[in-house]
Scaffold this active site. Structure first.
Site, mmCIF file in Angstrom:
data_model
loop_
_atom_site.group_PDB
_atom_site.id
_atom_site.type_symbol
_atom_site.label_atom_id
_atom_site.label_comp_id
_atom_site.label_asym_id
_atom_site.label_seq_id
_atom_site.Cartn_x
_atom_site.Cartn_y
_atom_site.Cartn_z
ATOM 1 N N HIS A 147 -42.215 43.439 -6.117
ATOM 2 C CA HIS A 147 -41.910 42.804 -7.396
ATOM 3 C C HIS A 147 -40.474 42.285 -7.488
ATOM 4 O O HIS A 147 -40.144 41.565 -8.422
ATOM 5 C CB HIS A 147 -42.140 43.805 -8.541
ATOM 6 C CG HIS A 147 -43.522 44.369 -8.568
ATOM 7 N ND1 HIS A 147 -44.638 43.611 -8.903
ATOM 8 C CD2 HIS A 147 -43.992 45.608 -8.292
ATOM 9 C CE1 HIS A 147 -45.726 44.364 -8.845
ATOM 10 N NE2 HIS A 147 -45.361 45.583 -8.472
ATOM 11 N N ARG A 155 -48.493 37.341 -6.024
ATOM 12 C CA ARG A 155 -47.216 38.037 -5.838
ATOM 13 C C ARG A 155 -46.149 37.348 -6.684
ATOM 14 O O ARG A 155 -46.215 36.142 -6.930
ATOM 15 C CB ARG A 155 -46.805 38.021 -4.366
ATOM 16 C CG ARG A 155 -45.395 38.573 -4.110
ATOM 17 C CD ARG A 155 -45.023 38.578 -2.653
ATOM 18 N NE ARG A 155 -43.598 38.819 -2.473
ATOM 19 C CZ ARG A 155 -42.990 38.990 -1.303
ATOM 20 N NH1 ARG A 155 -43.698 38.956 -0.185
ATOM 21 N NH2 ARG A 155 -41.684 39.185 -1.225
ATOM 22 N N HIS A 156 -45.160 38.130 -7.125
ATOM 23 C CA HIS A 156 -43.977 37.561 -7.766
ATOM 24 C C HIS A 156 -43.111 36.930 -6.672
ATOM 25 O O HIS A 156 -42.331 37.615 -6.000
ATOM 26 C CB HIS A 156 -43.180 38.640 -8.495
ATOM 27 C CG HIS A 156 -43.880 39.218 -9.678
ATOM 28 N ND1 HIS A 156 -44.101 38.496 -10.835
ATOM 29 C CD2 HIS A 156 -44.399 40.445 -9.906
ATOM 30 C CE1 HIS A 156 -44.720 39.269 -11.717
ATOM 31 N NE2 HIS A 156 -44.918 40.447 -11.167
ATOM 32 N N VAL A 157 -43.229 35.632 -6.479
ATOM 33 C CA VAL A 157 -42.466 34.955 -5.432
ATOM 34 C C VAL A 157 -42.313 33.487 -5.807
ATOM 35 O O VAL A 157 -43.207 32.880 -6.401
ATOM 36 C CB VAL A 157 -43.166 35.093 -4.056
ATOM 37 C CG1 VAL A 157 -44.525 34.394 -4.051
ATOM 38 C CG2 VAL A 157 -42.280 34.580 -2.936
ATOM 39 N N ARG A 199 -47.210 34.636 -9.534
ATOM 40 C CA ARG A 199 -47.077 34.965 -10.946
ATOM 41 C C ARG A 199 -45.628 35.129 -11.398
ATOM 42 O O ARG A 199 -44.827 35.762 -10.722
ATOM 43 C CB ARG A 199 -47.872 36.236 -11.259
ATOM 44 C CG ARG A 199 -47.690 37.371 -10.293
ATOM 45 C CD ARG A 199 -48.710 38.460 -10.569
ATOM 46 N NE ARG A 199 -48.643 39.515 -9.572
ATOM 47 C CZ ARG A 199 -48.557 40.796 -9.857
ATOM 48 N NH1 ARG A 199 -48.506 41.198 -11.098
ATOM 49 N NH2 ARG A 199 -48.523 41.691 -8.904
#
Length: 404
Positions: free
Chosen positions: A133, A161-163, A103
């Site tokens: 994050h 996950r923010h990745v 995301r």
């Protein structure tokens, strides 16, 4: 011809005493091994066997065992599948059974994660939502470790996950299917700018917890000053944010340029099942429901329910304001590659909608960023004597975009 009696007598006469004893001993052993029972016991066994056969035939003809036998079986305890049939059949998994939602920050991801938590419980898939994050870029060792951890999640799973994009095939690991949502780049930047300073509706003090070291002069910095005076937060490479999520972990993916842009486009086409745009979130959810029914079935119904909106409305950023037209022009020029990518994704998204028969309610010109429409919406209602001046400003806002 010799008679049968004479033949038997001659054979017995020829038999030696030792052979006769061995033959009698063998017959005795065989007779002792044969089960002995009284005629009454034998009759009882035969009657029980006959009754069992008749009962089995009756059950088969009447469609199953009577209720009393089922209750008796439940009372005595159910046998396991292994006891009756051996190893269980392998679980039938949906396709795809491995999904990653890497995301993008401030693109509606918290709303989608709230929906996924409800859907995971309803549809029985494993949802793993990372709490990390601020670690989007990983070393090679960190990439391998994360990909191996993801691959061990029981299927079907959805990992979020923010990745930045991870290339599993590079390390000979099965590549999951990716999904994502992006939004107009300037709107995303503005949302992040004010969220870091003032948080959202979940709590008045949550922004202080999120950025405790931010000084008041930075927290209350006017966004127009930040943009026009070229503060680091409002200039490149900080503004090059969305493209790296799709380009990947290569160091060059963080450099604003054609190389990162083209690689991001290629990954969208080859590795992402769907990349939607936040401005058309309901259509995004509808497409996800059709493309991934095991994960997203009924998602639109949940999203529109009043109970969900009581929670979902709390994720909106507070104290958000629109910069001046001059500041927007500067941002738009600095975010050239972000807008090229956004327009590409939007066109691909509309193409998928067209293939399944969905029409866009608000057709958008590829040369007009959506923040211009928001600029009109956020302009206060003018007084009657100022109406002409406001119209003139709106015309200027549309004219500068066609300039090279």
């Amino acid at each position: 011809m010799k008679s049968l009696g004479s033949s038997c007598s001659s054979r017995a006469a020829a038999e030696t005493p030792e052979a006769s004893r061995e033959r009698r001993a063998g017959r005795g052993a065989l007779w002792s091994a044969w089960p002995r029972c009284a005629p009454r016991d034998l009759a009882f066994c035969m009657a029980a066997l006959l009754l069992f056969c008749l009962g089995s035939l009756f059950i088969q003809l009447n469609g199953g065992p009577p209720k009393v036998l089922l209750e008796l079986r439940n009372y005595l305890g159910e046998s396991t599948y292994l006891d009756d049939h051996g190893p269980p059949a392998p679980k039938v998994l949906p396709f795809p059974s491995q999904v990653i939602y890497n995301r993008v920050g401030k693109c509606g991801s918290r709303t989608v994660v709230l929906l996924l938590r409800i859907l995971a419980e309803r549809h029985q898939f494993n949802l793993v939502s990372s709490d990390i994050h601020n670690k989007t870029r990983l070393t090679k060792h960190e990439q391998v470790e994360l990909m191996r951890n993801i691959s061990t999640i029981p299927q079907p799973f959805l990992y979020t996950r923010h990745v930045h994009f991870l290339n599993f095939t590079r390390f000979r690991i099965e590549q999951p299917v990716y999904i994502n949502i992006i939004r107009d780049p300037i709107n995303r930047f503005l949302s992040n700018y004010f969220f870091r300073r003032f948080g959202d509706w979940r709590g008045e003090q949550n922004h202080l917890i999120r950025t405790p070291r931010m000084k008041d002069d930075e927290r209350y910095l006017d966004i127009n000053v930040c943009i026009l005076e070229n503060y680091p937060e409002c200039s490149n490479p900080r503004l090059f944010y969305i493209v790296p999520y799709f380009c990947g972990q290569h160091p060059q993916c963080r450099e604003p340029g054609v190389w990162a842009l083209e690689r991001a486009k290629q990954n969208v086409l080859e590795n992402f099942l769907l990349v939607g745009i936040l401005e058309e979130l309901e259509d995004v959810l509808l497409l996800l429901e059709r493309l991934l029914p095991h994960y997203f079935s009924d998602v639109l119904t949940i999203y529109k329910s009043p109970a969900f909106w009581k929670v979902g409305n709390l994720t909106g950023t507070v104290k958000k304001s629109m910069p001046t037209l001059e500041a927007l022009q500067v941002l738009y020029r600095r975010m050239k590659y972000e807008y090229e990518f956004y327009n590409f994704v939007r066109d691909q998204f509309h193409l998928v909608k067209k293939k399944i028969g969905l029409k866009s309610l608000l057709p958008i010109s590829s040369h007009e960023p959506s923040f211009l429409r928001e600029l009109t919406l956020h302009t206060p209602d003018p007084l009657e004597e100022e109406e002409e001046e406001v119209e003139e400003v709106e015309d200027d806002a549309k004219n500068w975009l066609v300039q090279p």
